[in-house]
Scaffold this motif. Structure first.
Motif, mmCIF file in Angstrom:
data_model
loop_
_atom_site.group_PDB
_atom_site.id
_atom_site.type_symbol
_atom_site.label_atom_id
_atom_site.label_comp_id
_atom_site.label_asym_id
_atom_site.label_seq_id
_atom_site.Cartn_x
_atom_site.Cartn_y
_atom_site.Cartn_z
ATOM 1 N N ALA A 126 -1.893 -8.397 -4.409
ATOM 2 C CA ALA A 126 -1.287 -9.402 -3.919
ATOM 3 C C ALA A 126 0.388 -9.518 -5.054
ATOM 4 C CB ALA A 126 -1.898 -10.499 -5.061
ATOM 5 N N GLU A 127 0.934 -7.938 -5.672
ATOM 6 C CA GLU A 127 1.745 -8.151 -6.423
ATOM 7 C C GLU A 127 2.885 -8.371 -5.848
ATOM 8 O OE1 GLU A 127 1.890 -4.055 -8.234
ATOM 9 O OE2 GLU A 127 -0.094 -4.871 -9.243
ATOM 10 N N GLY A 128 3.810 -9.185 -6.376
ATOM 11 C CA GLY A 128 5.465 -9.275 -5.363
ATOM 12 C C GLY A 128 5.295 -10.708 -4.780
ATOM 13 N N TYR A 129 3.750 -10.965 -4.232
ATOM 14 C CA TYR A 129 3.812 -12.113 -3.645
ATOM 15 C C TYR A 129 3.592 -14.392 -4.224
ATOM 16 C CZ TYR A 129 3.174 -8.706 -0.151
ATOM 17 O OH TYR A 129 3.268 -7.582 1.403
ATOM 18 N N PRO A 130 3.942 -14.594 -4.056
ATOM 19 C CA PRO A 130 4.002 -16.018 -4.370
ATOM 20 C C PRO A 130 3.155 -16.633 -4.474
ATOM 21 C CG PRO A 130 6.235 -16.370 -2.821
ATOM 22 C CD PRO A 130 5.605 -14.708 -3.175
ATOM 23 N N TYR A 131 2.530 -15.917 -2.774
ATOM 24 C CA TYR A 131 1.245 -16.647 -2.131
ATOM 25 C C TYR A 131 0.744 -15.105 -1.625
ATOM 26 C CZ TYR A 131 -1.896 -19.014 0.892
ATOM 27 O OH TYR A 131 -3.313 -19.266 0.788
ATOM 28 N N TYR A 132 -0.530 -15.591 -1.613
ATOM 29 C CA TYR A 132 -1.520 -13.679 -1.243
ATOM 30 C C TYR A 132 -3.315 -13.974 -0.621
ATOM 31 C CZ TYR A 132 -2.196 -9.173 -0.394
ATOM 32 O OH TYR A 132 -2.751 -7.955 0.825
ATOM 33 N N ASN A 133 -3.179 -14.776 0.212
ATOM 34 C CA ASN A 133 -4.597 -14.829 0.425
ATOM 35 C C ASN A 133 -5.295 -13.636 1.246
ATOM 36 O OD1 ASN A 133 -7.374 -16.245 0.597
ATOM 37 N ND2 ASN A 133 -6.571 -17.397 2.788
ATOM 38 N N ALA A 134 -6.279 -12.760 0.833
ATOM 39 C CA ALA A 134 -6.947 -12.433 1.350
ATOM 40 C C ALA A 134 -8.661 -12.629 1.953
ATOM 41 C CB ALA A 134 -7.230 -10.922 0.794
ATOM 42 N N THR A 135 -8.725 -12.708 3.567
ATOM 43 C CA THR A 135 -10.064 -13.110 3.517
ATOM 44 C C THR A 135 -10.567 -12.220 5.251
ATOM 45 O OG1 THR A 135 -10.919 -15.475 4.454
ATOM 46 C CG2 THR A 135 -8.693 -14.357 5.188
ATOM 47 N N GLY A 136 -12.064 -12.924 5.517
ATOM 48 C CA GLY A 136 -12.748 -12.175 6.640
ATOM 49 C C GLY A 136 -12.757 -11.179 6.431
ATOM 50 N N PHE A 137 -13.347 -10.945 5.005
ATOM 51 C CA PHE A 137 -13.918 -9.565 4.961
ATOM 52 C C PHE A 137 -15.328 -8.647 6.095
ATOM 53 C CE2 PHE A 137 -12.261 -9.952 0.496
ATOM 54 C CZ PHE A 137 -10.821 -10.064 0.282
ATOM 55 N N ASN A 138 -14.919 -7.616 6.582
ATOM 56 C CA ASN A 138 -15.697 -7.550 7.917
ATOM 57 C C ASN A 138 -15.930 -6.008 7.738
ATOM 58 O OD1 ASN A 138 -17.757 -7.594 10.144
ATOM 59 N ND2 ASN A 138 -15.834 -8.069 11.112
ATOM 60 N N ILE A 139 -17.560 -5.329 7.688
ATOM 61 C CA ILE A 139 -17.815 -4.077 7.081
ATOM 62 C C ILE A 139 -18.732 -3.367 8.616
ATOM 63 C CG2 ILE A 139 -18.880 -2.157 6.068
ATOM 64 C CD1 ILE A 139 -17.284 -3.222 4.070
ATOM 65 N N SER A 140 -18.468 -2.252 9.183
ATOM 66 C CA SER A 140 -18.673 -2.002 10.784
ATOM 67 C C SER A 140 -19.742 -1.556 10.458
ATOM 68 C CB SER A 140 -17.480 -0.880 11.239
ATOM 69 O OG SER A 140 -17.368 0.466 9.896
ATOM 70 N N ALA A 189 -12.922 -4.162 7.843
ATOM 71 C CA ALA A 189 -11.671 -5.261 8.854
ATOM 72 C C ALA A 189 -11.403 -6.754 7.608
ATOM 73 C CB ALA A 189 -11.887 -5.644 9.597
ATOM 74 N N TYR A 190 -9.927 -7.173 7.559
ATOM 75 C CA TYR A 190 -9.677 -8.236 6.917
ATOM 76 C C TYR A 190 -8.469 -8.646 6.820
ATOM 77 C CZ TYR A 190 -6.398 -4.851 4.785
ATOM 78 O OH TYR A 190 -5.656 -3.762 3.993
ATOM 79 N N GLY A 191 -8.521 -10.119 6.918
ATOM 80 C CA GLY A 191 -6.800 -10.344 7.370
ATOM 81 C C GLY A 191 -6.626 -10.918 5.909
ATOM 82 N N VAL A 192 -4.938 -10.997 6.346
ATOM 83 C CA VAL A 192 -3.434 -11.369 4.894
ATOM 84 C C VAL A 192 -3.483 -12.330 5.475
ATOM 85 C CG1 VAL A 192 -2.260 -10.290 3.392
ATOM 86 C CG2 VAL A 192 -4.545 -9.182 4.167
ATOM 87 N N ASP A 193 -2.979 -12.915 4.385
ATOM 88 C CA ASP A 193 -1.986 -14.234 4.968
ATOM 89 C C ASP A 193 -0.760 -14.747 3.708
ATOM 90 O OD1 ASP A 193 -0.137 -16.658 4.642
ATOM 91 O OD2 ASP A 193 -2.033 -18.318 4.752
ATOM 92 N N THR A 194 0.630 -14.094 3.727
ATOM 93 C CA THR A 194 1.802 -13.990 2.004
ATOM 94 C C THR A 194 2.468 -15.384 2.450
ATOM 95 O OG1 THR A 194 2.920 -12.824 3.522
ATOM 96 C CG2 THR A 194 1.461 -12.264 2.577
ATOM 97 N N VAL A 195 2.085 -16.173 3.555
ATOM 98 C CA VAL A 195 2.933 -17.545 3.370
ATOM 99 C C VAL A 195 2.665 -18.734 3.335
ATOM 100 C CG1 VAL A 195 4.696 -18.468 5.596
ATOM 101 C CG2 VAL A 195 3.847 -15.617 5.517
ATOM 102 N N SER A 196 1.268 -18.110 3.695
ATOM 103 C CA SER A 196 -0.250 -19.994 3.529
ATOM 104 C C SER A 196 0.480 -20.909 4.860
ATOM 105 C CB SER A 196 0.509 -20.267 1.771
ATOM 106 O OG SER A 196 -0.061 -21.647 1.927
#
Length: 717
Positions: A155-169, A176-183
């Motif tokens: 998340a360094e350098g981002y005013p917003y950071y969300n990591a979600t959906g952690f999914n192990i094979s 697998a995981y999802g990232v949103d840096t805009v909100s």
């Protein structure tokens, strides 16, 4: 408009000491500053023979990328400057509130590990860090730690950071995981090779963030969003290292009023594809060993029938409201899934809402709601016996927590109440032994005996009894002099269960009573409770809330001079409606990301979520729905009269309730109302619907809201 938005400020799970002295009270002097005045640019709406002039329609230009985009931003910035000026005298209070709430958070902490496929997974936080590390240990909690994702570093350098959906094979080698840096809740899915530590080139943009692995360890299913409306409209299949650069569409939803998603049976046998709206749903399923196979329709969608599917060892279970207002449980064989082959397991009950089932190899955990409270029934599938967990409090929240293992006798569940910090238990379904694995640590100490919780009932206009949960610090006197904050939501069938918040202790310790109005539109008292507060019954939600406020005044918990209301998103619609309908009842209102321009939003299909919401609010292209929605929509019903003090918050990048709804509402209120009460608009220019993403940053917003309430009470410390 977001049915996933539940009290962003109110349900924090951190805790506090309660040793401070009673705060001093002194008159707070608001600065004599000139409020921004938005330009008026008449826009005419003609529909169903009704002509409406909207002077602030232009404020949607930033969203529409129109010619007035820069002027919109300038107006929002002017409102922010005005809010900062007006609240400047409370800066020391805001700093103190922030420090209090941050000080209650255990900075170095760790979640309770859960076991999945031979590994223990957990997250941990470090001192001074806003985010977390996602970790695992193989086979034993004494094994070496493997840091799968260092979200603090990511998340360094981002005013917003969300990591979600952690999914192990299934083979434990890929994440697998999802990232949103805009909100805006638009996620890019990434895949990490856990053996080499490298991030694969398979970046998938424009998704909902979650994904499902097929059993071949190289195929991912995910939901693709429409880039303009953000609607979930396609389920895609992605194959790692494939020659083709184009993912396959395995399902395309043609009904733009439905949400879609993809999931996997806990047993690993099936992959589910779900499509559903407010009134009907449909499930497709696929053998997880055959990822390129064709999804089969479980049961074609039926008018006004909802159903969901759970796979046991040898059969499917179906939770459905077919001829069952409060839902019932059915079953069918794997090879005959149509409704003709459904057989009843748990019948419909008039006084019990069947909410969900959680499957295990030998047990079934049934989540039910009776008298507004959750019950967890444990059914032994081998013996056919059943028993209920006992929670021992008058008002509480309980729920099955993370239970990814299928072949286990241990149920993990969460528990909290207005006075009980968030707790995690393991329950042996064979022996009935309950083990507390963790209770949120109280930094500095917390004594539950210092606080009292109650469950009350107000009587609505039509005679309906409406539950109220409330909490206050001991020493409170029912003499009408105490400030009281009444929270409400009342939409989408979302239940506002009572839960603990350490942030809230900053109000309780300053003499506030905190209450939740369990109004219609939620689902606290069963499915009918929801139906009676939606569509052409929506006004019940608002009159219920007003009845709760009046009841608390009548019972001397407070008076209108000390009564405050708060709600967010659809709960912000509630705030707008009750400020129009009963402005004299409230001294102040906090409206978070409020959905207040209902007619115009529901007429614009380019706005995210609009078409998904027709079954909740109605479609104003229909004359009857238009007239009903217009009769309560806050923006449409502003009048030249006195309003309470109001603080409004929004986010420029909000994908659920666009920034221009609260901006238009504030502009029109300021130009119309006749009082001199404070009206403030705070826009987070870097965030969206849920506010800041860091575990400390969001407390700045809470401190602003709390200080607004405190200064209205003359509390300056």
């Amino acid at each position: 408009m977001d049915h996933k938005f539940y009290y962003l400020l109110l349900m924090s799970t951190v805790t506090t000491a309660c040793t401070q002295e009673k705060p001093s009270q002194a008159a707070f002097e608001w600065p004599k500053a000139a409020a921004p005045i938005a330009l008026t640019k008449p826009h005419v709406r003609v529909l169903h023979g009704d002509t409406v002039v909207d002077n602030y329609f232009w404020l949607n230009d930033y969203f529409k990328k129109g010619p007035d985009s820069a002027m919109v931003v300038a107006y929002l910035e002017a409102e922010n400057k005005y809010t900062d000026t007006m609240m400047k005298g409370s800066e020391s209070l805001q700093s103190k509130l922030f420090a209090e709430m941050k000080g209650r958070i255990k900075e170095q902490d760790e979640s309770v590990p859960y076991l999945k496929n031979g590994y223990y997974y957990y997250t941990r936080t470090e001192v001074g860090q806003q985010y977390f590390k996602f970790c695992r240990k193989k086979g034993s909690l004494d094994a070496p730690e493997e840091v799968l994702l260092d979200v603090d570093k990511m998340a360094e350098g981002y005013p917003y950071y969300n990591a979600t959906g952690f999914n192990i094979s299934p083979d434990n080698k890929l994440l697998a995981y999802g990232v949103d840096t805009v909100s805006r809740r638009q996620y890019t899915i990434h895949v990490k090779d856990l053996e080499t530590g490298t991030i694969l080139a398979d970046a998938i943009p424009g998704t909902s963030g979650g994904s499902v692995w097929a059993n071949d360890n190289r195929t991912l299913f995910y939901t693709k969003n429409n880039p303009a409306t953000l609607l979930t409209e396609k389920v895609m299949r992605h194959t790692l290292h494939a020659d083709s650069k184009v993912d396959a569409v395995v399902y395309h939803e043609s009904d733009n009023t439905n949400y879609i998603g993809v999931g996997k049976a806990k047993s690993g046998k099936f992959i589910y594809l779900y499509s559903g709206g407010t009134l009907s749903s449909e499930v497709h399923y696929l053998n997880a060993d055959d990822p390129t196979g064709v999804f089969k329709v479980f049961q074609p969608r039926m008018t006004d029938v909802l159903y969901s599917v759970t796979a046991l060892e040898d059969r499917f279970l179906i939770v459905t409201n077919q001829h069952a207002k409060n839902f019932k449980l059915m079953e069918c064989p794997f090879d005959h899934t149509g409704i003709a082959d459904w057989k009843e397991v748990i019948p419909h009950r008039e006084d019990v809402l069947l909410e969900d089932v959680d499957e295990f190899k030998d047990f079934l955990v049934i989540s039910e709601r009776k008298n507004g409270l959750i019950q967890l029934a444990i059914r032994n599938l081998r013996e056919g016996s059943q028993h209920y967990l006992d929670f021992g409090e008058e008002a509480y929240t309980a729920y099955p927590a993370t239970n990814p293992e299928y072949n286990t006798t241990i149920l993990r569940y969460g528990y909290t109440s207005l006075t009980t910090p968030s707790s995690t238990y393991d329950y042996d379904m064979n022996t009935h032994e309950k083990t507390l694995r963790k209770q949120q640590e109280v930094v500095g100490g917390y004594n539950v005996a210092d606080y009292t919780t109650e469950r009350l009932y107000a009587t609505a206009e039509d005679g309906t009894r409406v539950p109220i949960s409330l909490v206050y610090k001991k020493g409170f006197k029912k003499d009408g002099n105490a400030p009281l904050l009444l929270y409400g939501y009342g939409s989408y069938g979302a239940t506002m269960d009572p839960s603990f918040s350490s942030g809230r202790l900053s109000l309780l310790d300053r003499g506030f009573v905190y209450a939740i109005a369990h109004i219609r539109g939620g689902q606290e008292m069963g499915r009918q409770w929801y139906d009676d507060g939606k569509m052409m019954n929506k006004i019940n939600t608002f009159t219920d809330f007003i009845a709760c406020g009046q009841f608390l005044v009548d019972q001397r918990y407070t008076t209108p001079a000390h009564l405050y209301a708060q709600g967010g998103s659809a709960g912000g619609l509630l705030m707008g409606a009750v400020s129009n309908m009963a402005p004299e009842l409230w001294h102040g209102i906090v409206a978070q990301v409020p959905f207040v321009d209902v007619v115009n939003t529901m007429l614009d299909e380019t706005i995210p979520l609009t078409t998904n919401e027709y079954d909740e609010w109605g479609n104003p292209n229909d004359k009857e729905a238009y007239e009903y929605i217009k009769s309560y929509s806050p923006y449409e019903n502003i009048e030249a009269k006195a309003y309470p003090h109001i603080l409004v918050t929004t986010g420029l990048h909000d994908s659920q309730v666009q920034y221009f709804e609260p901006a238009k509402w504030v502009a029109k209120l300021r130009a119309t109302k006749t009082d001199n009460n404070v009206l403030l608009l705070k826009t987070e220019m870097d965030y969206g619907h849920g506010g800041a993403s860091g575990r400390f940053d969001y407390l700045q917003d809470v401190a602003l809201e709390y200080s607004f309430l405190c200064v209205l009470e003359g509390i300056t410390e």
